[in-house]
Design an enzyme around this catalytic site. Sequence first.
Site, PDB file in Angstrom:
ATOM      1  N   LYS A 231     -17.354 -10.161  -7.966  1.00 24.82           N
ATOM      2  CA  LYS A 231     -18.352 -11.038  -8.247  1.00 24.82           C
ATOM      3  C   LYS A 231     -17.734 -11.888  -9.478  1.00 24.82           C
ATOM      4  O   LYS A 231     -17.736 -11.524 -10.658  1.00 24.82           O
ATOM      5  CB  LYS A 231     -19.674 -10.596  -8.650  1.00 24.82           C
ATOM      6  CG  LYS A 231     -20.720 -11.781  -9.087  1.00 24.82           C
ATOM      7  CD  LYS A 231     -22.093 -11.191  -9.198  1.00 24.82           C
ATOM      8  CE  LYS A 231     -23.116 -12.197  -9.979  1.00 24.82           C
ATOM      9  NZ  LYS A 231     -24.340 -11.646 -10.457  1.00 24.82           N
ATOM     10  N   LYS A 243     -33.184 -19.306 -15.059  1.00 23.56           N
ATOM     11  CA  LYS A 243     -33.382 -18.187 -16.096  1.00 23.56           C
ATOM     12  C   LYS A 243     -34.139 -18.656 -17.389  1.00 23.56           C
ATOM     13  O   LYS A 243     -34.101 -19.752 -17.752  1.00 23.56           O
ATOM     14  CB  LYS A 243     -32.173 -17.567 -16.558  1.00 23.56           C
ATOM     15  CG  LYS A 243     -31.484 -16.610 -15.356  1.00 23.56           C
ATOM     16  CD  LYS A 243     -30.204 -16.067 -15.850  1.00 23.56           C
ATOM     17  CE  LYS A 243     -29.487 -15.217 -14.940  1.00 23.56           C
ATOM     18  NZ  LYS A 243     -29.994 -14.043 -14.423  1.00 23.56           N
ATOM     19  N   ASP A 254     -21.331 -12.765 -16.330  1.00 18.20           N
ATOM     20  CA  ASP A 254     -21.763 -12.599 -14.865  1.00 18.20           C
ATOM     21  C   ASP A 254     -20.346 -12.765 -14.093  1.00 18.20           C
ATOM     22  O   ASP A 254     -20.501 -12.304 -12.943  1.00 18.20           O
ATOM     23  CB  ASP A 254     -22.551 -13.595 -14.429  1.00 18.20           C
ATOM     24  CG  ASP A 254     -23.461 -13.136 -13.353  1.00 18.20           C
ATOM     25  OD1 ASP A 254     -23.901 -12.009 -13.233  1.00 18.20           O
ATOM     26  OD2 ASP A 254     -24.384 -13.842 -12.634  1.00 18.20           O
ATOM     27  N   GLU A 315     -27.724 -15.273  -6.500  1.00 21.92           N
ATOM     28  CA  GLU A 315     -26.525 -15.697  -6.256  1.00 21.92           C
ATOM     29  C   GLU A 315     -25.467 -14.871  -5.998  1.00 21.92           C
ATOM     30  O   GLU A 315     -24.512 -15.330  -5.237  1.00 21.92           O
ATOM     31  CB  GLU A 315     -26.170 -17.069  -7.009  1.00 21.92           C
ATOM     32  CG  GLU A 315     -25.292 -16.857  -8.277  1.00 21.92           C
ATOM     33  CD  GLU A 315     -25.771 -15.697  -9.276  1.00 21.92           C
ATOM     34  OE1 GLU A 315     -25.148 -15.188 -10.007  1.00 21.92           O
ATOM     35  OE2 GLU A 315     -27.167 -15.796  -9.267  1.00 21.92           O
ATOM     36  N   ARG A 317     -24.822 -11.839  -4.760  1.00 18.91           N
ATOM     37  CA  ARG A 317     -24.897 -11.430  -3.248  1.00 18.91           C
ATOM     38  C   ARG A 317     -24.411 -12.557  -2.232  1.00 18.91           C
ATOM     39  O   ARG A 317     -23.689 -12.256  -1.463  1.00 18.91           O
ATOM     40  CB  ARG A 317     -26.225 -10.542  -3.076  1.00 18.91           C
ATOM     41  CG  ARG A 317     -27.290 -11.499  -3.010  1.00 18.91           C
ATOM     42  CD  ARG A 317     -28.439 -10.759  -3.019  1.00 18.91           C
ATOM     43  NE  ARG A 317     -28.735 -10.230  -4.244  1.00 18.91           N
ATOM     44  CZ  ARG A 317     -29.702  -9.515  -4.759  1.00 18.91           C
ATOM     45  NH1 ARG A 317     -30.817  -9.268  -3.898  1.00 18.91           N
ATOM     46  NH2 ARG A 317     -30.007  -9.255  -5.971  1.00 18.91           N
TER      47      ARG A 317
END
Length: 464
Positions: A231, A243, A254, A315, A317
């Site tokens: 990812k 957020k 991330d 997002e 996934r």
Amino acid sequence: MDHFATRPNAKTIPLFALTKRAYKRWEKDQAKTARAWLSSTRFKAERGNLALIPGRDGSLSKVVLGLGAEPTPMWAFAAAVGKLPRGRYELKTELDAAEASEAALGWALGTYRFDRYKTKNTKKFPTLVWPANADRKAVKRARDATFLGRDLVNTPAEDMGPAQLAETAQELAEAHGAELELTVGTDLLEANYPAVYAVGKGVGPTSDRQPRLIDMRWGDEEAPRLTLVGKGVVFDSGGLDLKSAAGMKLMKKDMGGAASVLALASMVMAAKLPVRLRVLVPAVENAISGHAFRPLDVLQTRKGITVEVGNTDAEGRLILCDALAEADSEDPDLLIDFATLTGAARIALGTELPALFSTDDDVAAAILDAGLTEHDPLWRMPLHRPYRRHLDSRVADINNIASVSQGGAITAALFLNEFIGDGRSWVHIDTMAYNIHTRAGRPYGGEVFGVRALFSMLARRYAG
């Protein structure tokens, strides 16, 4: 390699690494002055404890490093390198090959500092003479991979966008003779990666941070196929489901899944494992704009499954589903993904223990065993099929979030599993990719949890 020497010199200081039991025997053989010093300083051979023993002239004559109850020197040596004064040290304790390599790797990991933005000189470290029996190539492989992954996660999003992540992958490919292909911006639609594009298009059509798919291939085409998917959300605002400030603060991390698979790929290629390696990294920024995807949009995917967007902050996934579908299409012998996917996994297991999901019990068991051996543990969680019903959508084939708040790591893994064929040997790692506390050899900041464990499993599986 930095902070290691091939041989001692006239000023080299002896270093004794001792368990509690071995220390008691060793102490009895020391000179009276040394015993008096150790007694007066109340030294105990607890793991990571150091005794700096002076000579007659007051200079440092020898060092004792405590290993605790068991001879597992990795984190003890990682602690020592940050505490010892500069100089050259030589290990005088006999270690077997595994212990010697572990000690050297601990020393190496203890020297990590992210100083790209520092304007003043950072800490200088002492040097260790390579321990006898240490596997120098293996230590360098693990150190280089760990430092690569940490640097990627630690770099702020302003300097680690999709393009910069792709540049790093290109450099890695060139270093090992791999091939790299990039699919960027609207070309993702033409190449049938619609979910990757949908998540990344929020940056706007003229941005230099366009979404892209990084696709690297290496190794003999006739070898078993090993595919890694990571990812690569370089920054996650949450999208239109914004957020909070606290929730957004660490979102430069991330892309920790991408950092992890690039680190793992570097180890696989450096070791020349007999595999046909493929690395797929969907790299995007989840941004807010008039171009951003919206809650309750229905997205097309590479596999043809339609997805209702229950939340734009789920997002990761969505970009993984396209990459996993492509990975699965080549019928790999083993498919592994890393992702900073859910807060639910952190609630269940804390920040230092990645959650492992797998369709293959033997592979999962081998990873868990390697995690213990490599001091890089993971914990297996269930792909509990009945929870799939929580992902049902009234308007599409599936929703990207569950209808219940419980079991979020499981439902996220079940979502990904929808895009993989039945019978596939698949491993999903849900990781924090960040140390929120400093420990010996594991400073605050980016981390590639599970990478050494996965490499150890792969080396056993493919190289014996």
